[in-house]
Structures are given as structure tokens and as C-alpha cells.
Design an enzyme around this catalytic site. Structure first.
Site, PDB file in Angstrom:
ATOM      1  N   LYS A 120       0.829  -1.202   0.000  1.00  0.00           N
ATOM      2  CA  LYS A 120       0.000   0.000   0.000  1.00  0.00           C
ATOM      3  C   LYS A 120       0.863   1.251   0.000  1.00  0.00           C
ATOM      4  O   LYS A 120       0.648   2.185  -0.795  1.00  0.00           O
ATOM      5  CB  LYS A 120      -0.926   0.000   1.216  1.00  0.00           C
ATOM      6  CG  LYS A 120      -1.704   1.296   1.401  1.00  0.00           C
ATOM      7  CD  LYS A 120      -2.452   1.290   2.727  1.00  0.00           C
ATOM      8  CE  LYS A 120      -2.937   2.675   3.080  1.00  0.00           C
ATOM      9  NZ  LYS A 120      -3.556   2.745   4.414  1.00  0.00           N
ATOM     10  N   ASP A 150      -7.156   1.957   1.281  1.00  0.00           N
ATOM     11  CA  ASP A 150      -7.201   2.288   2.704  1.00  0.00           C
ATOM     12  C   ASP A 150      -8.606   1.990   3.215  1.00  0.00           C
ATOM     13  O   ASP A 150      -9.410   1.359   2.532  1.00  0.00           O
ATOM     14  CB  ASP A 150      -6.789   3.743   2.939  1.00  0.00           C
ATOM     15  CG  ASP A 150      -7.854   4.739   2.487  1.00  0.00           C
ATOM     16  OD1 ASP A 150      -8.795   4.345   1.761  1.00  0.00           O
ATOM     17  OD2 ASP A 150      -7.758   5.920   2.862  1.00  0.00           O
TER      18      ASP A 150
END
Length: 224
Positions: free
Chosen positions: A131, A150
Site C-alpha cells: 500500500k 485504505d
């Protein structure tokens, strides 16, 4: 008792994704990163700090952090207690300070202090997962290596009927399969803006949502 129908079951995710991308572009023409930064190094540091912390809190901390430790060399050589003190309010400050300094040290040793433009090289750095790497590569370098998932992106992807899977890894895979690669980076920024302003976790403002006409509202409680 009859089983409750899944509102996303009848949705074809590919045309739904096209509608979502088009509507988000109209609603949020500027796809902005919420983390205030100047350059790849600052973005990498800020993204590491954003784990289990709001971007707003990170933005309060980073000006002092970058003033005292402006580059990888300075951060790697800093006193650990000094780094911990600056990042304390972001939570898990000891682990974050340790990861930041280990990351900065590796940048110095392996990349001459520069942030690499490669997914594997980035994820090899301490404290950097997929990420974080996707955030840096997409925002700092304009490289679409994946979709940043997220909490906002994960929630909205499900509500909009773009995925029925739960883990960030699976949500990313599903979004990558139905959204054109050229839209990956901006999609995340725009979904995050929508998630913060309109599609709130507990009380989504559906009446103010630009996608209200085609959103299946998966998981959103309806009034009796």
C-alpha cells in the site's frame, strides 16, 4: 424465513466501475493526495506515519520532522529519542521511529539516499508494504503499480458494488481487474475524498452523493 438478497448481486462490476470513475472525475476533478509533502522522500515518510493514524494528524507532525531531518541521511543519523518525540502523537511512535530510521538507513546504503521507482525495491525497505509503495509510486512518480486500498477505499468499493471481498489485497485485485490502469492512482484519491466528505462510515450522506442514483448502498442500513 427468506434470505435477504444481496443488493450487489445483480450488479455487473465493469459498467459499474465505469460509472464510478466518470462520476468521481466530475465531482472531484483534482485528485489530490491528502498527505502534505514535497517530493518522494517526504511522501514516503508521511505514508509510513499514516498507519493507524489520520492524515490530518500526520500533516501536523511532518513539518517539524522534515525541518529537523530533511533527508534520508539526516533521519538515519538522528537520535532515536528525538525522532520518537516528534512522531509521538501519531501512535505506535516507537515502532514508527524505528522503521523510519531503518528505512532511511537502507535508502542511504542501497539507493544513495533516493527513493527508488520500483515496487520490489520499495517494499524491501523496512516499514514499507504494498500500500505504501503504491502511494509513493503513484503520487510521487505517476506510476500505476496498483490501487491504494485504505479504509475509505475498502468501504466505498463494497458499498458501490465493485467488490464483495473483504481483505485490502483482494479488494485491490478486484479493482485492478475492472478499472483501467490509467485511472488507478486517481481513483484512490477521489474515493478517499468522497469517503471523508460524503460517504461516511456510520452515517453516509446519501442525499448529497453524486452516485446516489446508481449506488446499491451495500451494507448501509435503510430506514424502516
Amino acid at each position: 424465513m427468506a434470505r435477504k438478497k444481496d443488493p450487489a448481486a445483480a450488479i455487473d462490476p465493469r459498467p459499474q466501475a465505469r460509472r464510478v470513475v466518470r462520476t468521481l472525475k466530475e465531482a472531484y476533478p483534482e485528485a489530490l493526495c491528502a498527505l502534505v509533502h514535497e517530493g518522494p522522500f517526504q511522501l514516503l515518510v508521511a505514508t509510513i506515519l499514516s498507519a493507524q493514524c489520520t492524515d490530518a494528524r500526520v500533516n501536523l507532525v511532518t513539518p517539524e520532522l522534515f525541518r529537523r531531518f530533511p533527508d534520508a541521511r539526516a533521519l538515519a543519523a538522528a537520535d532515536r529519542a528525538a525522532v520518537e518525540d516528534v512522531v509521538r502523537s501519531t501512535g505506535f511512535f516507537r515502532a514508527k521511529a524505528k522503521n523510519l530510521q531503518a528505512m532511511a538507513t537502507r535508502l542511504q546504503e542501497d539507493h544513495d539516499g533516493e527513493v527508488p521507482r520500483d515496487l520490489d525495491a520499495l517494499t524491501a525497505l523496512p516499514g514499507v508494504g504494498r500500500k505504501t509503495a503504491n502511494v509513493v509510486l503513484g503520487t510521487a512518480f505517476g506510476l500505476a503499480t496498483g490501487v491504494v486500498v485504505d479504509t475509505h477505499v475498502k468501504r466505498l468499493a463494497a458499498r458501490l458494488g465493485l467488490t464483495s471481498r473483504r481483505t485490502p489485497e483482494h479488494v485491490e485485485q478486484d479493482l485492478m481487474a475492472i478499472v483501467p490502469k490509467a485511472e488507478w492512482v486517481d481513483l484512490s484519491h477521489r474515493l478517499i475524498q468522497l469517503g471523508r466528505r460524503v460517504c461516511l462510515a456510520r452515517k453516509p450522506r446519501c442525499g448529497a452523493c453524486p452516485m446516489a442514483s446508481f449506488c446499491p448502498r451495500v451494507g448501509v442500513a435503510t430506514s424502516a
